[in-house]
Design an enzyme around this catalytic site. Sequence first.
Site, PDB file in Angstrom:
ATOM      1  N   LYS A 211       0.607  -0.855   0.167  1.00  0.00           N
ATOM      2  CA  LYS A 211      -0.047  -0.128  -0.131  1.00  0.00           C
ATOM      3  C   LYS A 211       1.142   1.534  -0.205  1.00  0.00           C
ATOM      4  O   LYS A 211       1.306   1.318   1.589  1.00  0.00           O
ATOM      5  CB  LYS A 211      -1.039  -0.085   1.379  1.00  0.00           C
ATOM      6  CG  LYS A 211      -1.941   1.112   0.674  1.00  0.00           C
ATOM      7  CD  LYS A 211      -2.056   2.161   1.012  1.00  0.00           C
ATOM      8  CE  LYS A 211      -1.557   2.817   2.374  1.00  0.00           C
ATOM      9  NZ  LYS A 211      -1.648   4.646   1.994  1.00  0.00           N
TER      10      LYS A 211
ATOM     11  N   GLY B 120       4.869   4.215  10.987  1.00  0.00           N
ATOM     12  CA  GLY B 120       3.893   5.351  11.195  1.00  0.00           C
ATOM     13  C   GLY B 120       3.890   5.908  12.683  1.00  0.00           C
ATOM     14  O   GLY B 120       4.239   5.308  13.226  1.00  0.00           O
ATOM     15  N   SER B 121       2.376   5.893  12.568  1.00  0.00           N
ATOM     16  CA  SER B 121       2.287   6.813  13.174  1.00  0.00           C
ATOM     17  C   SER B 121       1.443   5.989  14.267  1.00  0.00           C
ATOM     18  O   SER B 121       1.132   4.665  14.450  1.00  0.00           O
ATOM     19  CB  SER B 121       0.990   7.853  13.578  1.00  0.00           C
ATOM     20  OG  SER B 121       0.324   7.338  13.080  1.00  0.00           O
ATOM     21  N   ARG B 122       1.549   5.824  16.155  1.00  0.00           N
ATOM     22  CA  ARG B 122       1.314   5.533  16.766  1.00  0.00           C
ATOM     23  C   ARG B 122      -0.508   5.167  16.163  1.00  0.00           C
ATOM     24  O   ARG B 122      -1.263   3.777  16.002  1.00  0.00           O
ATOM     25  CB  ARG B 122       0.574   5.762  18.378  1.00  0.00           C
ATOM     26  CG  ARG B 122       0.389   4.761  19.507  1.00  0.00           C
ATOM     27  CD  ARG B 122       0.660   5.071  20.172  1.00  0.00           C
ATOM     28  NE  ARG B 122       1.591   5.791  21.066  1.00  0.00           N
ATOM     29  CZ  ARG B 122       2.249   5.710  21.996  1.00  0.00           C
ATOM     30  NH1 ARG B 122       1.113   5.883  23.214  1.00  0.00           N
ATOM     31  NH2 ARG B 122       2.886   6.345  22.908  1.00  0.00           N
ATOM     32  N   ARG B 123      -0.759   5.959  16.293  1.00  0.00           N
ATOM     33  CA  ARG B 123      -2.230   5.716  15.833  1.00  0.00           C
ATOM     34  C   ARG B 123      -2.857   5.195  14.893  1.00  0.00           C
ATOM     35  O   ARG B 123      -3.764   4.098  14.762  1.00  0.00           O
ATOM     36  CB  ARG B 123      -3.036   7.145  15.607  1.00  0.00           C
ATOM     37  CG  ARG B 123      -4.694   7.061  15.178  1.00  0.00           C
ATOM     38  CD  ARG B 123      -5.761   8.388  14.664  1.00  0.00           C
ATOM     39  NE  ARG B 123      -4.947   8.966  13.901  1.00  0.00           N
ATOM     40  CZ  ARG B 123      -5.365  10.588  13.160  1.00  0.00           C
ATOM     41  NH1 ARG B 123      -6.617  11.005  14.567  1.00  0.00           N
ATOM     42  NH2 ARG B 123      -4.773  10.888  12.068  1.00  0.00           N
ATOM     43  N   GLY B 124      -1.980   5.134  13.705  1.00  0.00           N
ATOM     44  CA  GLY B 124      -2.539   3.847  12.310  1.00  0.00           C
ATOM     45  C   GLY B 124      -1.580   2.576  12.558  1.00  0.00           C
ATOM     46  O   GLY B 124      -2.621   1.766  12.108  1.00  0.00           O
ATOM     47  N   GLY B 125      -0.997   2.750  13.274  1.00  0.00           N
ATOM     48  CA  GLY B 125      -0.398   1.367  13.570  1.00  0.00           C
ATOM     49  C   GLY B 125      -1.628   0.555  14.567  1.00  0.00           C
ATOM     50  O   GLY B 125      -2.310  -0.570  14.265  1.00  0.00           O
TER      51      GLY B 125
ATOM     52  N   GLU C  71       5.665  -0.754  13.258  1.00  0.00           N
ATOM     53  CA  GLU C  71       6.898   0.654  14.414  1.00  0.00           C
ATOM     54  C   GLU C  71       6.224   1.838  13.661  1.00  0.00           C
ATOM     55  O   GLU C  71       5.847   2.442  12.768  1.00  0.00           O
ATOM     56  CB  GLU C  71       8.532   0.828  13.329  1.00  0.00           C
ATOM     57  CG  GLU C  71       9.176   1.608  14.538  1.00  0.00           C
ATOM     58  CD  GLU C  71      10.690   2.177  12.837  1.00  0.00           C
ATOM     59  OE1 GLU C  71      10.720   3.187  13.277  1.00  0.00           O
ATOM     60  OE2 GLU C  71      10.383   1.323  11.809  1.00  0.00           O
TER      61      GLU C  71
ATOM     62  N   CYS D 135      12.975   8.192  12.714  1.00  0.00           N
ATOM     63  CA  CYS D 135      11.525   7.895  14.173  1.00  0.00           C
ATOM     64  C   CYS D 135      12.692   7.291  15.487  1.00  0.00           C
ATOM     65  O   CYS D 135      12.752   7.124  16.759  1.00  0.00           O
ATOM     66  CB  CYS D 135      11.171   6.710  13.315  1.00  0.00           C
ATOM     67  SG  CYS D 135      12.428   5.103  12.724  1.00  0.00           S
TER      68      CYS D 135
ATOM     69  N   GLU E   5       5.841  12.176  20.703  1.00  0.00           N
ATOM     70  CA  GLU E   5       6.111  12.371  20.442  1.00  0.00           C
ATOM     71  C   GLU E   5       6.661  13.648  19.226  1.00  0.00           C
ATOM     72  O   GLU E   5       4.937  14.432  19.107  1.00  0.00           O
ATOM     73  CB  GLU E   5       6.629  11.113  19.115  1.00  0.00           C
ATOM     74  CG  GLU E   5       7.204  11.506  18.309  1.00  0.00           C
ATOM     75  CD  GLU E   5       7.655  10.147  17.368  1.00  0.00           C
ATOM     76  OE1 GLU E   5       8.032   9.809  17.028  1.00  0.00           O
ATOM     77  OE2 GLU E   5       6.232   9.714  17.199  1.00  0.00           O
TER      78      GLU E   5
END
Length: 507
Positions: free
Chosen positions: A184, A241-246, A265, A302, A392
């Site tokens: 993706k 990517g972001s914590r929200r996305g992960g 990550e 990161c 972060e």
Amino acid sequence: MTINGSLLIAGSQKRGTAGEFSGVEAISGKSLPISFGGASPDDVEAAAAQAWEAFASYRETDLETRARFLETIAEEIEAIGDELVVRAMAETGLARGRLEGERARTTGQLRLFAKEVRAGRFQELRFDAGDPSRKPVPKPDLRLRNIPVGPVAVFGASNFPLAFSAAGGDTASSLAAGCPVVVKAHSAHPGTSELVGRAVQRAVASAGLHPGTFSLLFDTGFEVGQSLVADPRIRAVGFTGSRRGGTALMDIASRRKQPIPVYAEMSSINPVILFPGALKSRAADIAASFVSSLVLGAGQFCTNPGLILAVGNEDLDAFIAKAAELLPGVGPQAMLTPSIAKAYSEGVARLQRHPEVRAVAAGKSGSEFEGTAALFETSADAFLAHHELQDEVFGAAGLVVRCSDLAQLEQVLDSLEGQLTIALHIAGEDEPEARRLVPKLEMLAGRLLVNGFGTGVEVSPAMVHGGPYPATADGRSTSVGTLAIYRFLRPVSYQDFTSALLPDALR
């Protein structure tokens, strides 16, 4: 080479029909030529079905064929030439030198995985001979090997358009393990992704592999990624990517009839511990190195050093003074996307407004699409009382935490979430205290380093780029280095198999 905005599905190309978007010039926010069509549910279905069909044959490719395939991908990427670098520069705002280095890293890790495949160690072949005469029960014949888990969904990262994207580390390690890949692509660099995706397609064809071994999809929202993770034929996920996305992807994966691992990550502020002896002997030198690391690539790594921990005294004052002297000379740098620039600006503004935080220094300001480096200071008491200070801020922002003594510094460490890296700056006299802390630090991060900074992740068999949550979803894994292949393998034991039934590697 050709960029036409097409989806690349199993050796073919087609225009996506689920909306469209354009690449954006990072430095100006203006749309770049050529639009990209988003994948429809039917496109996701086709890519997943083709990947599953390809898995039956690709998993059984001999090691030499698989290794040569990875090398061919590297050669095809290099054959694109300067067009790839120029397009990536426009889409990301990153400098030519950085991107040329990243291209070399990308092709280098493909070749490293090719070497690992040829060696065959990842198969973990084990033989435990049976003994039918053993009493009171015969001992069975047992043999073991690692097998690929199945097709992998790979999510391109915004901050590494080459090394963590269409043919980056997640793709390379998946293919090395014997897993087809559906990428993706990240909307921040679609043209770069298409150029690299076409290179992988050519390598698939050159190797004579099933075309479903690789596909690349674009998305105008979140539906494509969510559908991929939910598809029963996808058996693992690689995400940066972001914590929200992960965590959103982890939630989807956990709710499947057959849950699958999501190797995400996500978030790290990468503490730097300045021990007293080191500060006393070289505070100014450490500060200069810190500023260089903080602003590298506009801080969009990161492993960026976002948190400095030290005992507050005149030596820490000297460190802060030197950093404050250097930062105003740092010019603004283009952020990867307008949305990342906006998020960074908002993160810095939150620190500026925080009643327990003092602004130390800032770099030169620029346009709304550029980031201004910033350094802040707070006390350990405030840091411990305000958990939001651990958030972060993705960019060149750092926070110095002034501790009353080493015991309070250790309290701050105990309050932290999982990290990718922790750096220790020490002198000889600091070694006993540093040695005492190492076991605690091992529980916090995947990489510990001495007298350096975490920016710059060597692609090596001995590298770990991972850490306890939320640095990564699974702290037992790494997304960089040859150990990354083990994310996409699982062990199978064969008991009392006849020679005719055994896989070739176990005969």
